[in-house]
Write a protein that holds these residues in place. Structure first.
Motif, PDB file in Angstrom:
ATOM      1  N   GLU A 170       1.933   7.523   8.274  1.00  0.00           N
ATOM      2  CA  GLU A 170       1.387   8.383   9.444  1.00  0.00           C
ATOM      3  C   GLU A 170       1.194   7.887  10.899  1.00  0.00           C
ATOM      4  OE1 GLU A 170      -2.667   9.435   8.729  1.00  0.00           O
ATOM      5  OE2 GLU A 170      -3.246   7.575   8.572  1.00  0.00           O
ATOM      6  N   LEU A 171       1.264   8.522  11.738  1.00  0.00           N
ATOM      7  CA  LEU A 171       1.291   7.965  13.126  1.00  0.00           C
ATOM      8  C   LEU A 171      -0.362   8.413  13.625  1.00  0.00           C
ATOM      9  CD1 LEU A 171       2.418   6.561  15.529  1.00  0.00           C
ATOM     10  CD2 LEU A 171       3.461   8.991  16.502  1.00  0.00           C
ATOM     11  N   VAL A 172      -0.999   7.639  14.120  1.00  0.00           N
ATOM     12  CA  VAL A 172      -2.325   7.727  14.392  1.00  0.00           C
ATOM     13  C   VAL A 172      -2.457   7.468  15.820  1.00  0.00           C
ATOM     14  CG1 VAL A 172      -4.858   7.318  14.069  1.00  0.00           C
ATOM     15  CG2 VAL A 172      -3.139   7.229  12.181  1.00  0.00           C
ATOM     16  N   LEU A 173      -3.091   8.050  16.776  1.00  0.00           N
ATOM     17  CA  LEU A 173      -3.212   7.610  18.146  1.00  0.00           C
ATOM     18  C   LEU A 173      -4.513   7.601  18.575  1.00  0.00           C
ATOM     19  CD1 LEU A 173      -0.489  10.045  19.951  1.00  0.00           C
ATOM     20  CD2 LEU A 173      -0.284   7.762  18.955  1.00  0.00           C
ATOM     21  N   VAL A 174      -4.987   6.376  19.431  1.00  0.00           N
ATOM     22  CA  VAL A 174      -6.416   6.214  19.690  1.00  0.00           C
ATOM     23  C   VAL A 174      -6.372   6.336  21.117  1.00  0.00           C
ATOM     24  CG1 VAL A 174      -8.265   4.625  19.872  1.00  0.00           C
ATOM     25  CG2 VAL A 174      -6.652   4.548  17.968  1.00  0.00           C
ATOM     26  N   SER A 199      -7.390   9.822  16.641  1.00  0.00           N
ATOM     27  CA  SER A 199      -8.601   9.389  16.032  1.00  0.00           C
ATOM     28  C   SER A 199      -9.349   8.275  16.956  1.00  0.00           C
ATOM     29  CB  SER A 199      -8.520   8.880  14.643  1.00  0.00           C
ATOM     30  OG  SER A 199      -9.629   8.500  13.879  1.00  0.00           O
ATOM     31  N   SER A 200     -10.448   7.891  16.357  1.00  0.00           N
ATOM     32  CA  SER A 200     -11.006   6.762  17.114  1.00  0.00           C
ATOM     33  C   SER A 200     -11.127   5.671  16.240  1.00  0.00           C
ATOM     34  CB  SER A 200     -12.419   7.021  17.717  1.00  0.00           C
ATOM     35  OG  SER A 200     -13.337   7.547  16.656  1.00  0.00           O
ATOM     36  N   PHE A 201     -11.670   3.990  16.731  1.00  0.00           N
ATOM     37  CA  PHE A 201     -11.664   3.124  15.784  1.00  0.00           C
ATOM     38  C   PHE A 201     -13.232   3.416  14.969  1.00  0.00           C
ATOM     39  CE2 PHE A 201      -9.594   0.071  18.986  1.00  0.00           C
ATOM     40  CZ  PHE A 201      -8.336   0.257  18.121  1.00  0.00           C
ATOM     41  N   GLU A 202     -14.038   4.120  15.598  1.00  0.00           N
ATOM     42  CA  GLU A 202     -15.168   4.361  14.676  1.00  0.00           C
ATOM     43  C   GLU A 202     -14.873   5.280  13.827  1.00  0.00           C
ATOM     44  OE1 GLU A 202     -15.827   2.571  18.634  1.00  0.00           O
ATOM     45  OE2 GLU A 202     -14.955   4.562  18.088  1.00  0.00           O
ATOM     46  N   GLU A 203     -14.209   6.455  14.012  1.00  0.00           N
ATOM     47  CA  GLU A 203     -13.757   7.243  12.698  1.00  0.00           C
ATOM     48  C   GLU A 203     -13.050   6.811  11.662  1.00  0.00           C
ATOM     49  OE1 GLU A 203     -13.790  11.350  15.322  1.00  0.00           O
ATOM     50  OE2 GLU A 203     -11.765  10.032  14.973  1.00  0.00           O
ATOM     51  N   GLN A 231       0.703  -1.163  -0.164  1.00  0.00           N
ATOM     52  CA  GLN A 231       0.155  -0.090  -0.040  1.00  0.00           C
ATOM     53  C   GLN A 231       1.033   1.258  -0.050  1.00  0.00           C
ATOM     54  OE1 GLN A 231      -3.198  -0.648  -0.031  1.00  0.00           O
ATOM     55  NE2 GLN A 231      -4.107   1.410   0.017  1.00  0.00           N
ATOM     56  N   GLU A 232       0.553   2.520  -0.724  1.00  0.00           N
ATOM     57  CA  GLU A 232       1.185   3.431  -0.654  1.00  0.00           C
ATOM     58  C   GLU A 232       1.099   4.226   0.427  1.00  0.00           C
ATOM     59  OE1 GLU A 232       3.864   6.363  -1.985  1.00  0.00           O
ATOM     60  OE2 GLU A 232       3.212   4.407  -3.097  1.00  0.00           O
ATOM     61  N   ARG A 233      -0.073   4.485   1.220  1.00  0.00           N
ATOM     62  CA  ARG A 233      -0.156   4.993   2.169  1.00  0.00           C
ATOM     63  C   ARG A 233      -0.295   4.397   3.483  1.00  0.00           C
ATOM     64  NH1 ARG A 233       2.646   9.448   1.876  1.00  0.00           N
ATOM     65  NH2 ARG A 233       1.781   9.837   3.812  1.00  0.00           N
ATOM     66  N   LEU A 234       0.531   4.176   4.616  1.00  0.00           N
ATOM     67  CA  LEU A 234       0.475   3.288   5.661  1.00  0.00           C
ATOM     68  C   LEU A 234       0.350   4.223   7.024  1.00  0.00           C
ATOM     69  CD1 LEU A 234       3.470   1.263   4.563  1.00  0.00           C
ATOM     70  CD2 LEU A 234       1.217   0.375   4.552  1.00  0.00           C
ATOM     71  N   SER A 235      -0.284   3.546   7.755  1.00  0.00           N
ATOM     72  CA  SER A 235      -0.358   4.123   9.196  1.00  0.00           C
ATOM     73  C   SER A 235      -0.112   2.995  10.367  1.00  0.00           C
ATOM     74  CB  SER A 235      -1.952   4.232   9.425  1.00  0.00           C
ATOM     75  OG  SER A 235      -2.579   4.872   8.507  1.00  0.00           O
ATOM     76  N   LEU A 236       0.777   3.605  11.302  1.00  0.00           N
ATOM     77  CA  LEU A 236       1.116   2.987  12.590  1.00  0.00           C
ATOM     78  C   LEU A 236       0.184   3.682  13.618  1.00  0.00           C
ATOM     79  CD1 LEU A 236       2.744   1.496  14.390  1.00  0.00           C
ATOM     80  CD2 LEU A 236       4.477   3.116  14.717  1.00  0.00           C
ATOM     81  N   VAL A 237      -0.689   2.748  14.248  1.00  0.00           N
ATOM     82  CA  VAL A 237      -1.721   3.204  15.006  1.00  0.00           C
ATOM     83  C   VAL A 237      -1.363   2.782  16.512  1.00  0.00           C
ATOM     84  CG1 VAL A 237      -4.175   2.966  15.475  1.00  0.00           C
ATOM     85  CG2 VAL A 237      -3.644   2.880  13.325  1.00  0.00           C
ATOM     86  N   GLU A 238      -1.478   3.632  17.367  1.00  0.00           N
ATOM     87  CA  GLU A 238      -1.040   3.204  18.855  1.00  0.00           C
ATOM     88  C   GLU A 238      -2.225   3.362  19.367  1.00  0.00           C
ATOM     89  OE1 GLU A 238       1.563   3.404  22.939  1.00  0.00           O
ATOM     90  OE2 GLU A 238       2.118   4.708  21.358  1.00  0.00           O
ATOM     91  N   THR A 239      -2.725   2.257  20.360  1.00  0.00           N
ATOM     92  CA  THR A 239      -3.836   2.549  21.080  1.00  0.00           C
ATOM     93  C   THR A 239      -3.579   2.805  22.529  1.00  0.00           C
ATOM     94  OG1 THR A 239      -4.325   0.194  21.315  1.00  0.00           O
ATOM     95  CG2 THR A 239      -5.348   1.248  19.491  1.00  0.00           C
TER      96      THR A 239
END
Length: 397
Positions: free
Chosen positions: A111-115, A139-143, A76-84
């Motif tokens: 990108e870095l995404v924080l839940v 962000s949130s899981f729902e979003e 995938q071109e755009r990737l996310s690292l999500v920390e909850t």
């Protein structure tokens, strides 16, 4: 400390008694009065409790190659690292720095995404992550479910903070434990018996049939929050991996007859207590995970289990022994012209070695369990080298 007025009022409104799970949710996550919700708890060696990232950057440095490998495996071109549940934001900041420095081409499309559901903790994270080398958002899981991401989700000491239900043996029944208001004080009391469908779920855990090995008053925890959490996480991720790092025990150990009060603990100011009713809203409450419960909930949510390791084994597979060997002597820049190491350089060296050893000490953090899951991938076709920490540790290290 007297019973807080807010909690007394809520209990009175609820008829004087609520399930333990409701109480735990209130005292941890209430936005005004909860230990996390109000941002009261401090994480670190001088805070209420320490975590692996709060001991320094060594943990993130060892974890970063595994995260990078998993991300590079995703087409995938755009990737996310999500920390909850990112706590103070230390692990997110350390991983962002490590990935940007070690894998710059990967970082360009990451990108870095924080839940973080608690505003008090999110405020601390924003301060810690100011100037992050990776694009950053909350962000949130729902979003995220509206446009599911491709990437890696990291749940480090998160699932053990989900509110648990407690069960207690009373007579010939398992009953839900309640928090009850009696003459201005809190008490733990057995409530209604479990419904037949809920009681049936206890048999695979070894809790049925009832016998004398678990006498009157024997209690432990169940984890009803796992299934909705794992389902929401799955809905947020179109393709990728989930890494759960937490205290966890197999059911035979979790529900062993001799563990007569479960695993629930309270923490504050580096002190531990088995009393969950202490100063509500000021102590962290946490319970171990049951491995079988996690695996069952994950499978039901559409996750494929890649495997598991204890933290000590995982970090050895990721190069901890080599890192320790490299810390045997101070770097040349830390050695004075006289040829001996400066006190500052030696102190820093010893602190790094101590942090690494705590990460693998079975009596400290080494008994944490790492559980890896995959979603949206053909697991059997994964390259064998993709799961770095799942490889057996080198017996020579």
């Amino acid at each position: 400390m007297p019973l807080p007025a807010w909690l007394e009022e809520r209990l009175l409104q609820a008829g004087g008694s609520v399930p333990f799970r409701t109480y735990m949710e209130w005292v941890l996550n209430d936005p005004e009065h909860g230990a996390y919700g109000a941002g009261r708890l401090s994480i670190g060696p001088r805070g209420d409790f320490a975590t692996a990232p709060s001991l320094g950057p060594e943990f993130a440095a060892l974890l970063a190659p595994q995260i990078a490998q998993w991300l590079q495996d995703l087409p995938q071109e755009r990737l996310s690292l999500v920390e909850t549940g990112p706590g103070e934001g230390s692990l997110a900041a350390q991983l962002a720095e490590a990935l940007a420095a070690g894998w710059p081409q990967l970082a360009e499309r990451l990108e870095l995404v924080l839940v973080e559901p608690n505003a008090g903790m999110a405020a601390r994270q924003r301060q810690r992550l100011a100037g992050s080398p990776l694009p950053l958002r909350w962000s949130s899981f729902e979003e995220m479910a509206a446009a599911p991401l491709t990437g890696v989700v990291l749940a480090h000491e998160v699932l053990d903070a989900l509110a648990v239900g407690r069960i207690e043996r009373s007579g010939d029944h398992w009953r839900r434990q309640q928090v009850t208001l009696q003459q201005g004080t809190l008490r733990l009391e057995p409530g209604d018996p479990l419904e037949p469908e809920d009681e049936a779920r206890l048999e695979p855990l070894g809790l049925l049939p009832l016998d004398s090995r678990r006498p009157e008053g024997w209690c432990s925890e169940l984890h009803p929050g796992l299934a909705p959490w794992l389902a929401a996480c799955a809905a947020a991720l179109a393709r990728g991996r989930l890494l759960v790092i937490d205290y966890a025990l197999e059911a035979r150990r979790y529900y062993a007859p001799q563990r007569s009060n479960g695993t629930l603990m309270a923490y504050r100011a580096q002190r531990a207590s088995s009393d969950p009713l202490l100063e509500p809203g000021h102590w962290d409450l946490t319970a171990h995970l049951c491995v079988e419960s996690v695996l069952e909930a994950a499978e039901a949510a559409g996750w494929s289990c890649l495997g598991q390791r204890r933290q000590g084994e995982a970090l050895l597979a990721l190069g901890l022994a080599q890192r320790l060997h490299g810390l045997q002597q101070p770097a040349p820049s830390a050695v004075r012209a006289s040829g001996s190491p400066g006190s500052d350089g030696l102190a820093a060296l010893l602190a790094r070695r101590e942090a690494l050893l705590r990460l693998v000490d079975p009596a400290a953090l080494g008994d944490f369990r790492w559980l890896a899951f995959s979603r949206g991938e053909v697991v059997s076709a994964l390259a064998s080298g993709a799961e770095l920490f799942l490889q057996e540790p080198d017996p020579g290290t």
